[in-house]
Design an enzyme around this catalytic site. Sequence first.
Site, PDB file in Angstrom:
ATOM      1  N   LYS A 219     -75.310 -43.923   9.718  1.00  0.00           N
ATOM      2  CA  LYS A 219     -76.377 -43.550   8.774  1.00  0.00           C
ATOM      3  C   LYS A 219     -77.776 -43.761   9.341  1.00  0.00           C
ATOM      4  CE  LYS A 219     -73.884 -43.326   4.470  1.00  0.00           C
ATOM      5  NZ  LYS A 219     -73.541 -43.886   3.161  1.00  0.00           N
ATOM      6  N   ARG A 253     -65.848 -46.990   5.192  1.00  0.00           N
ATOM      7  CA  ARG A 253     -65.760 -45.528   5.335  1.00  0.00           C
ATOM      8  C   ARG A 253     -66.483 -45.155   6.621  1.00  0.00           C
ATOM      9  NH1 ARG A 253     -68.865 -41.188   4.183  1.00  0.00           N
ATOM     10  NH2 ARG A 253     -67.830 -39.300   3.464  1.00  0.00           N
TER      11      ARG A 253
HETATM   12  C1  8Y7 Z   1     -70.778 -42.424   1.295  1.00  0.00           C
HETATM   13  C2  8Y7 Z   1     -69.837 -41.616   0.647  1.00  0.00           C
HETATM   14  C3  8Y7 Z   1     -71.119 -40.382   1.900  1.00  0.00           C
HETATM   15  C4  8Y7 Z   1     -70.765 -43.818   1.031  1.00  0.00           C
HETATM   16  C5  8Y7 Z   1     -68.897 -43.403  -0.445  1.00  0.00           C
HETATM   17  C6  8Y7 Z   1     -72.394 -40.069   5.006  1.00  0.00           C
HETATM   18  C7  8Y7 Z   1     -69.323 -39.184   0.585  1.00  0.00           C
HETATM   19  C8  8Y7 Z   1     -72.958 -39.509   3.780  1.00  0.00           C
HETATM   20  N1  8Y7 Z   1     -71.561 -41.643   2.087  1.00  0.00           N
HETATM   21  N2  8Y7 Z   1     -68.890 -42.089  -0.213  1.00  0.00           N
HETATM   22  N3  8Y7 Z   1     -70.070 -40.344   1.030  1.00  0.00           N
HETATM   23  N4  8Y7 Z   1     -69.799 -44.260   0.145  1.00  0.00           N
HETATM   24  N5  8Y7 Z   1     -67.992 -43.929  -1.286  1.00  0.00           N
HETATM   25  O1  8Y7 Z   1     -73.229 -40.465   5.851  1.00  0.00           O
HETATM   26  O2  8Y7 Z   1     -71.565 -44.615   1.500  1.00  0.00           O
HETATM   27  O3  8Y7 Z   1     -71.192 -40.125   5.218  1.00  0.00           O
HETATM   28  S1  8Y7 Z   1     -71.759 -38.942   2.615  1.00  0.00           S
END
Ligand code: 8Y7
Length: 273
Positions: A219, A253
Amino acid sequence: MLFKQTFLDLSVPRVMGILNVTPDSFSDGGHYNSLDQALYQAEKMLQDGADFIDVGGESTRPGAKNVSEQDELDRVIPVIEKLHEHFDTVVSVDTSKAVVMTEAVKAGAGLINDVRALREPGAIKAAAAGNVPVCLMHMQGQPRTMQHSPSYVDVCADVVDFLSERVEACITEGIKSDQIIIDPGFGFGKSQQHNFQLLGELEKISVQSLPMLVGISRKSMLGNLLNRDVYERLAASITAATISMLKGACIIRVHDVKESVDAAKIVAALLKG
Ligand code: 8Y7
């Protein structure tokens, strides 16, 4: 342990691999937007030790355009069906749309991951009817404008208040508390300072002792600090994921599954020892 019978034992940290099937997703440049490429990428993440595959068809990066319901269905449903058919893993669907939730569960999704915490019309009811665990993420504002001027009295307290309210709303609609995961939502309507304050006080993000998922992989908060572009953020991502696990995250994640699984194993050994 939570989820043990129906889901996964979360007493050790688990790794969720990110599978973007958006043509414009920010960190994989849309390299995996055809079905075969998506499956290939998923298979690699599973070989590398991923416990979940999170399939997303809507880019939520700052400034991204909205995606129609049909486009999102066309992107994610075939991938979820194939993953469910071919692999023994928990397939997660990253969506905010009620119809996509319903169809994804029918196709085999075992977790709903919603960056809007089931606030879109019909989403709570669709998730409750789907009867699968949900991940509720904190976001201030909407993806298109969320980074314009995020503002908090106290970022940790505000995130906890929001998540508590969403957990209550879910329970009221019949979602069982042992099917709820919370997520502070790094980068979603948060300044650089907010993000690091949140990371520093992550152990305070607790709602009814529910499990916490954290996504920091690649990020901007890492890139901004280090002045590194998106493909040069591996060490930073692993460091941030490790800090998160030590402060209570039980699912991380990530894009870089292999390295993250190593980090999760070190943390698991430490917690056990
Ligand atoms: C997150 C996410 C994204 C996160 C959860 C990226 C879909 C942006 N970030 N879902 N999604 N938590 N639960 O950089 O921080 O992956 S999208």
